[in-house]
Design an enzyme around this catalytic site. Structure first.
Site: not given
Length: 219
Positions: A87, A92, A138-139, A180-181, A184
């Site tokens: 995701g 990001q 997380c990226l 999660h997304e 963000h």
């Protein structure tokens, strides 16, 4: 979201994806074809990491559903694939708009691919709030993982990349991804939900690790 540690033709008046009898998008069909089409049109961009201001404030609502947004979505899928994520939120890759993409399996191994603009997580009744405390990564916090309790079922409402209203639901790992997304896009990272000690440990993991994908260095 990081992986767990351990063009479809439109019809007039229809959304990008079909919907089921309950009004939820069917995001499990033609996944490889759809993801490849997005990704091959896009250009991979480096990932912003914790500390970058764009990650720590609420993003703007998407109000224009045209070519510029389509290009952003394509770039997001390309960036997600480069980073081997499941995701990715627009901030990001440095863009402060409320849009995320996903290419994520659920706990049954079923693949889900889609786009959500202006997402909101629906509140669940108490009887549906069974928590799952699996690891989360997380990226934007590369190489770090921590256990985090989240509901194992999630419903997100929003719009697709053409502006059509949509509902997306997920269980298990995919439910975690949806939550999660969405976090963000409201300026919150998963480490913000951890205790001070757990957050410190996650940032230490990040400092000691080496990202496997390009990132934007914080000034």
């Amino acid at each position: 979201m990081a992986q767990q540690d351990t063009e479809q033709e439109q019809t007039t008046g229809a959304g990008v994806l079909p919907v089921d009898d309950e009004g939820f998008v069917v995001d499990t069909e033609d996944c490889e074809q759809r993801e490849s089409a997005y990704r091959e049109r896009g250009t991979s961009r480096p990932i912003t990491v914790v500390g970058n201001p764009v990650l720590h404030k609420e993003c703007a609502d998407v109000t224009e559903f045209g070519d510029e947004l389509a290009r952003l979505v394509d770039d997001m899928f390309a960036s997600q694939r480069t980073a081997e994520g499941v995701g990715l939120a627009a901030n990001q890759i440095g863009v402060g708009l409320k849009v995320f993409v996903y290419d994520c399996p659920d706990d049954d191994g079923v693949r889900h691919v889609g786009v959500v603009c202006n997402p909101k997580v629906q509140e669940l009744p108490a009887e549906q709030r069974r928590l799952d405390d699996s690891n989360e990564g997380c990226l934007s916090v590369p190489t770090a993982y921590a256990s985090l309790a989240r509901p194992d079922y999630a419903v997100v409402t929003g719009q697709d990349e053409k502006g059509n209203p949509i509902k997306v639901r997920g269980t298990g790992y995919f439910a975690r991804c949806l939550q999660h997304e969405t976090d963000h896009l409201y300026g919150s990272l998963y480490i913000d939900r951890l205790s001070k000690r757990e957050r410190k440990d996650a940032l230490k993991q990040m400092a000691e690790g080496e990202p496997r994908y390009p990132v934007v260095a914080n000034a």
